[in-house]
Design an enzyme around this catalytic site. Structure first.
Site, PDB file in Angstrom:
ATOM      1  N   SER A   1      34.363  28.323  40.127  1.00  0.00           N
ATOM      2  CA  SER A   1      33.583  28.337  38.891  1.00  0.00           C
ATOM      3  C   SER A   1      32.520  27.248  38.855  1.00  0.00           C
ATOM      4  CB  SER A   1      34.516  28.205  37.682  1.00  0.00           C
ATOM      5  OG  SER A   1      35.330  27.054  37.821  1.00  0.00           O
TER       6      SER A   1
ATOM      7  N   HIS B   1      32.478  22.492  35.518  1.00  0.00           N
ATOM      8  CA  HIS B   1      31.528  23.444  34.939  1.00  0.00           C
ATOM      9  C   HIS B   1      30.233  22.755  34.530  1.00  0.00           C
ATOM     10  CE1 HIS B   1      34.890  26.523  33.729  1.00  0.00           C
ATOM     11  NE2 HIS B   1      34.880  26.224  35.019  1.00  0.00           N
TER      12      HIS B   1
END
Length: 318
Positions: free
Chosen positions: A249, A307
């Site tokens: 991610s 992230h």
């Protein structure tokens, strides 16, 4: 004659005494060796099986102590070295591809197409046609997706759990802190995690590869995977956490950050709510704010440090 017999007897006695001494020393050394071997086995068993355990201790079964800032030196050096190597290697790859395309143009001008000749066998020819019909983004996506699937399959093998936990999960308190920065970016423990990440990557990879080129995209993707893993590790040291992290991610957020910076007016929508649309610029701003709030409030559902650093990497590269 009597003197000769006495000398012979004395020599025989000396020889027998020497042999008896050697045999006694050999028996003593063998007994000592057996005793030391028994002690070694007993010590090894006590070290391997602590109290309350019925098997070998696997890293991750017990909570690890928080790591200090000094453990980040080696991962930081590895990140800098790997990023430089990835950029340099992909630049060489781009140069070789340009040379190959120039050679292909010359060959085709001469009426020959030896670089695109048919494969022997019907199945191989079908595979060649399918591969030739893919775009550059698709050709780069499927190898990356395949590596992620192979690593996910490794998690399903019980005998590989200790190996996977050491090398395919990031943790500043772990014994391995450098190689997992890269390998954890290809690691997914659950099928839902893998499927969601690969679906998002497949959606944004073709336009991103079209904007950057496959060589530059691969360099940025790999580098951002390592950089976001390092950012996650820095955050864990700062808050004293020893939780493990894995997943692609962080690198995918870098792709989203680049796409939103290059094409800020592109329309996006939520998968299960297609009636809600928003611009790519709005998407990356919202994601950055949510991840920043997650860091401040210490939410633990996602790795917000990875992230947020991924989005910043994508925006900074664009």
């Amino acid at each position: 004659d009597s003197l000769l017999q006495e000398r012979t007897c004395l020599q025989n006695l000396d020889t027998m005494s020497v042999l008896s001494m050697m045999s006694s020393q050999a028996r003593l050394s063998m007994a000592t060796t057996r005793q030391s071997c028994r002690q070694f086995r007993q010590k090894a068993r006590r070290d391997k099986l602590p109290e309350g355990k019925s098997g070998p201790v696997v890293e991750g079964e017990q909570p690890l102590p928080p790591a200090g800032w000094s453990v980040l030196i080696r991962p930081a050096v590895f990140t800098a070295a790997f990023t430089g190597a990835a950029m340099g290697g992909c630049a060489v790859w781009q140069y070789e591809n340009m040379r190959r395309e120039a050679l292909r143009s010359r060959v085709m001008l001469g009426g020959w197409d030896i670089l695109g000749r048919k494969k022997a066998g019907e199945f191989r020819e079908e595979v060649r046609r399918w591969w030739a019909g893919l775009g550059e983004g698709e050709k780069l996506f499927w190898p990356i997706c395949g590596l992620n699937v192979i690593v996910w399959a490794g998690w399903k093998v019980p005998a590989m759990q200790s190996f996977m936990m050491r090398w395919f999960m990031g943790n500043p308190a772990s014994r391995a802190t450098c190689i997992p920065l890269l390998l954890s970016a290809f690691s997914h423990h659950s099928l839902i995690h893998l499927g969601c990440n690969m679906m998002v990557l497949h959606s944004f990879m073709p336009p991103a590869v079209h904007l950057l080129g496959k060589e530059q995209f691969l360099a940025v993707y790999l580098s951002s995977g390592v950089i976001t893993s390092l950012a996650s590790m820095v955050h864990k040291v700062a808050v004293g956490s020893t939780a493990y992290s894995l997943g692609a991610s962080g690198a995918i957020c870098c792709v989203l950050g680049m796409f939103g910076s290059y094409v800020p007016e592109a329309k996006m929508q939520i998968l299960f709510l297609p009636m809600i649309t928003f611009s790519a610029a709005t998407a990356i701003k919202t994601m950055a704010l949510v991840d920043l709030a997650g860091l401040v409030l210490r939410w633990r559902l996602f790795d917000h440090a990875a992230h947020l650093s991924g989005i910043l990497c994508g925006v900074g590269w664009a």
